[in-house]
Scaffold this motif. Structure first.
Motif, PDB file in Angstrom:
ATOM      1  N   ALA A 200      -8.538  17.405  52.145  1.00  0.00           N
ATOM      2  CA  ALA A 200      -8.519  16.083  52.304  1.00  0.00           C
ATOM      3  C   ALA A 200      -7.007  15.807  50.907  1.00  0.00           C
ATOM      4  O   ALA A 200      -8.271  14.783  50.566  1.00  0.00           O
ATOM      5  N   ALA A 201      -6.322  15.580  50.638  1.00  0.00           N
ATOM      6  CA  ALA A 201      -5.383  15.947  49.056  1.00  0.00           C
ATOM      7  C   ALA A 201      -5.314  13.197  49.133  1.00  0.00           C
ATOM      8  O   ALA A 201      -5.465  12.664  48.967  1.00  0.00           O
ATOM      9  N   SER A 202      -5.099  13.235  50.470  1.00  0.00           N
ATOM     10  CA  SER A 202      -4.762  11.933  51.237  1.00  0.00           C
ATOM     11  C   SER A 202      -5.427  11.218  51.970  1.00  0.00           C
ATOM     12  O   SER A 202      -5.564  11.887  52.926  1.00  0.00           O
ATOM     13  N   SER A 203      -6.497  10.163  51.767  1.00  0.00           N
ATOM     14  CA  SER A 203      -6.880   9.577  53.579  1.00  0.00           C
ATOM     15  C   SER A 203      -7.267   8.028  53.071  1.00  0.00           C
ATOM     16  O   SER A 203      -6.747   7.916  52.107  1.00  0.00           O
ATOM     17  N   ALA A 204      -7.694   7.594  53.878  1.00  0.00           N
ATOM     18  CA  ALA A 204      -7.949   6.328  53.921  1.00  0.00           C
ATOM     19  C   ALA A 204      -8.998   5.515  54.928  1.00  0.00           C
ATOM     20  O   ALA A 204      -9.528   6.386  55.743  1.00  0.00           O
ATOM     21  N   VAL A 205      -9.008   4.642  54.423  1.00  0.00           N
ATOM     22  CA  VAL A 205     -10.433   4.157  55.241  1.00  0.00           C
ATOM     23  C   VAL A 205     -10.220   2.276  55.442  1.00  0.00           C
ATOM     24  O   VAL A 205      -9.330   1.930  54.334  1.00  0.00           O
ATOM     25  N   SER A 206     -10.486   1.845  56.873  1.00  0.00           N
ATOM     26  CA  SER A 206     -10.075  -0.210  56.873  1.00  0.00           C
ATOM     27  C   SER A 206     -11.193  -0.616  55.836  1.00  0.00           C
ATOM     28  O   SER A 206     -12.569  -0.139  55.615  1.00  0.00           O
ATOM     29  N   LEU A 207     -10.629  -1.286  55.035  1.00  0.00           N
ATOM     30  CA  LEU A 207     -11.698  -2.076  53.653  1.00  0.00           C
ATOM     31  C   LEU A 207     -12.372  -3.020  54.481  1.00  0.00           C
ATOM     32  O   LEU A 207     -13.228  -3.428  54.643  1.00  0.00           O
ATOM     33  N   ASP A 208     -11.583  -3.577  55.608  1.00  0.00           N
ATOM     34  CA  ASP A 208     -12.023  -4.592  56.533  1.00  0.00           C
ATOM     35  C   ASP A 208     -12.941  -4.613  57.430  1.00  0.00           C
ATOM     36  O   ASP A 208     -14.072  -5.550  57.760  1.00  0.00           O
ATOM     37  N   GLN A 209     -12.866  -3.259  57.807  1.00  0.00           N
ATOM     38  CA  GLN A 209     -13.894  -2.836  58.887  1.00  0.00           C
ATOM     39  C   GLN A 209     -15.287  -2.834  57.502  1.00  0.00           C
ATOM     40  O   GLN A 209     -16.510  -3.611  58.346  1.00  0.00           O
ATOM     41  N   ILE A 210     -15.221  -2.284  56.654  1.00  0.00           N
ATOM     42  CA  ILE A 210     -16.699  -1.815  55.837  1.00  0.00           C
ATOM     43  C   ILE A 210     -17.544  -3.078  55.132  1.00  0.00           C
ATOM     44  O   ILE A 210     -18.287  -3.720  55.486  1.00  0.00           O
ATOM     45  N   THR A 211     -16.417  -4.076  54.255  1.00  0.00           N
ATOM     46  CA  THR A 211     -16.741  -5.561  54.554  1.00  0.00           C
ATOM     47  C   THR A 211     -17.651  -6.505  55.901  1.00  0.00           C
ATOM     48  O   THR A 211     -17.886  -7.372  55.784  1.00  0.00           O
ATOM     49  N   GLY A 212     -16.507  -5.489  56.749  1.00  0.00           N
ATOM     50  CA  GLY A 212     -17.628  -6.906  57.943  1.00  0.00           C
ATOM     51  C   GLY A 212     -18.775  -5.943  58.621  1.00  0.00           C
ATOM     52  O   GLY A 212     -19.481  -6.812  58.870  1.00  0.00           O
ATOM     53  N   PHE A 213     -19.284  -4.856  57.706  1.00  0.00           N
ATOM     54  CA  PHE A 213     -20.476  -4.789  58.089  1.00  0.00           C
ATOM     55  C   PHE A 213     -21.379  -5.040  56.706  1.00  0.00           C
ATOM     56  O   PHE A 213     -22.677  -4.707  57.093  1.00  0.00           O
ATOM     57  N   ALA A 214     -20.866  -5.436  55.085  1.00  0.00           N
ATOM     58  CA  ALA A 214     -22.124  -5.925  54.864  1.00  0.00           C
ATOM     59  C   ALA A 214     -21.183  -6.236  53.453  1.00  0.00           C
ATOM     60  O   ALA A 214     -20.682  -6.229  53.330  1.00  0.00           O
ATOM     61  N   LYS A 215     -21.904  -7.276  52.855  1.00  0.00           N
ATOM     62  CA  LYS A 215     -21.133  -8.705  52.245  1.00  0.00           C
ATOM     63  C   LYS A 215     -20.934  -8.279  50.818  1.00  0.00           C
ATOM     64  O   LYS A 215     -20.011  -7.807  50.799  1.00  0.00           O
TER      65      LYS A 215
END
Ligand code: BES
Ligand code: MN
Ligand code: ZN
Length: 498
Positions: A107-122
């Motif tokens: 995968a040359a380019s990918s993305a993930v939601s930061l809000d989602q990550i921080t929503g799960f753990a501090k």
């Protein structure tokens, strides 16, 4: 991997969108939880769950090709397990799984939601970025037919509301720590002929360039002059000279208070005259991981610019069988004047650490921390799940446990009893380098080391023999075989606490 912060609305066509999925369990019901995704994507995940293809269990992952949703060609679902149990380590681990999946589809380019990550753990963002960058490591310097070099993968952390300073700091810290851990892994992975004490010292000098780290390297003549009888004694059977590496970082010039880190830098341990069996002996390249990880810690502390003072010491040599090698029964005199008879030349780590600890003590540190692949007994006791640590200071014990919780590295307190001390008494010298009694080999080794720590200095010894390499069966973000850089993350936390 190139990681950047991107505003959701600025995102261009991606090859893969990563979606983290937790499980919300109540009674027999199990609802999936994913934020920040469209209705279509939610339906797709729920359909996958119904069909039993993807349940959201921790580290489960599933690629949906050509879904053409969320601005991406493919969707990658990565499970986090029960939302009530999600912590930073869950995210670090999920990041390892994500990295592998992204690599396998190039995968040359990918993305993930930061809000989602921080929503799960501090500190989720820090953990996730660490997981990705720790995964982005391989030792292929000596492969001539390199795998077709993959273009650098790019991953965007998507945000809707501009991230605050704390969050940005989490991300840059993660990048720095992972870079230093990966640097140490390389030192560990290089075999004995590519990583001699001299090469190790040069690597440290080079790595420190451009940082506030002051490096001093002692050669054989200096080591002898400084009466490092343990390091000299272990080196006698080797054609490669020893080194003693000192790294100094002053992040708080207003005080002399500093923490000392001492690491075992045995670049290859053949066992000496008490030679090791040949099966798996190549793994003794990793006998310098304590040293490598102390080096990684000092680099990380300097690059993070922590407002603390830290000094690192790495005694480094091979343990070989040349004609002048130390023989069973030989007596050595250490820097602090104590003597030991060497009843087994394979118990060499404690001999070189003895001088390192004595010297570190003379500088009057607030605490001494050491790391060493010291005993096979440690591997038997705790395997590759926990790093055993030894201290008789209750306060330090508490701080180590806190640091381990914060770093996500498992540590377990082990005992040093007065019996372990008496087991290490020598017949013809003050000490013997092996125990007179069977069992508790890691505790007796720790007792031996305590003899070289100055009165009243809080001290903790980490035996990383089980966790310094081959932890890939436990940790998704560590290669299946090879060095782990363990305890660097914990030591960075400890540097702030001790
Ligand atoms: N480097 C080894 C310890 C080791 C063994 C680390 C296996 C990782 C895996 C150390 O120098 C050593 O040989 N220790 C001996 C001590 C014994 C002779 C008292 C051991 O543990 O067998
Ligand atoms: Mn040994
Ligand atoms: Zn060793």
């Amino acid at each position: 991997m190139q990681i950047s912060l991107t505003k959701v609305s600025d995102v261009k066509k991606l090859s893969v969108r990563v979606i983290l999925v937790g499980q919300q369990k109540s009674g027999k019901q199990n609802k999936l939880k994913m934020d920040d995704v469209s209705k279509e994507t939610t339906e797709l995940i729920e359909a996958a769950a119904k069909a039993g293809e993807f349940e959201g269990k921790a580290n489960e992952c599933q690629l949906y090709r050509n879904a053409n949703l969320e601005g991406a060609t493919h969707l990658l679902f990565v499970g986090l397990g029960d939302t009530k149990a999600i912590d930073e380590e869950t995210l670090r681990s999920a990041a390892g799984t994500t990295f592998k999946a992204l690599t396998s589809v190039k995968a040359a380019s990918s993305a993930v939601s930061l809000d989602q990550i921080t929503g799960f753990a501090k500190s989720g963002a820090q953990a996730f970025v660490e997981g990705l960058q720790l995964s982005d490591y391989s030792m292929d310097e000596y492969k001539t037919a390199k795998d077709k070099k993959q273009k650098t993968m790019k991953l965007s952390l998507l945000y809707s509301k501009a991230p605050n300073a704390t969050l940005k700091k989490q991300i840059t810290s993660a990048e720095t720590i992972a870079e230093c851990v990966n640097f140490s892994k390389r030192l560990g992975d290089l075999p004995g002929n590519k990583m001699t004490p001299e090469i190790l010292a040069n690597e440290v000098v080079n790595a420190a360039k451009g940082t506030k780290l002051k490096v001093t390297v002692w050669d054989k003549a200096r080591i002898k002059k400084e009466r490092f009888g343990g390091l000299m004694g272990v080196n006698l059977g080797s054609a490669n000279d020893p080194r003693f590496i000192i790294m100094k970082y002053t992040g708080n010039p207003s005080t002399k208070k500093h923490v000392a880190f001492v690491g075992k830098g045995l670049t290859f341990d053949a066992g000496g005259i008490s030679i090791k069996p040949s099966a798996g002996m190549d793994e003794m390249r990793y006998d310098m991981c304590g040293g490598a990880n102390v080096i990684g810690t000092l680099l990380a502390v300097a690059k993070l610019g922590l407002k603390v003072n830290v000094v690192g010491y790495v005694p480094s040599t091979e343990n070989m069988l040349g004609g002048l090698a130390t023989k069973p029964g030989d007596i050595l005199t250490f820097r602090n004047g104590k003597t030991a008879e060497v009843l087994n030349t394979d118990a060499e780590g404690r001999l070189i650490l003895a001088d390192g600890l004595s010297y570190a003590s003379e500088q009057k540190p607030a605490a001494i921390v050491d790391a060493a692949t010291l005993t096979g007994a440690m591997v038997v006791a705790l395997g590759n799940t926990y790093t055993g640590f030894f201290t008789t200071d209750e306060k330090v014990r508490g701080k180590v446990e806190e640091a381990g919780k914060e770093s996500g590295e498992n540590v377990w307190a082990m005992p040093i009893h007065k019996d372990h001390h008496s087991d290490m008494k020598g017949q013809f010298a003050d000490l013997s380098n092996i125990s007179s009694f069977r069992g508790a080999g890691s505790s007796t080794a720790a007792a031996f080391l305590s003899n070289f720590v100055g009165e009243g200095i809080p001290y903790v010894h980490f035996d990383i023999a089980g966790t310094a390499w081959n932890c890939g069966n436990r940790l998704s973000y560590v290669p299946p075989k090879g060095a782990t850089g363990c305890m660097i993350r914990t030591f960075v936390e400890l540097a702030k606490k001790l």
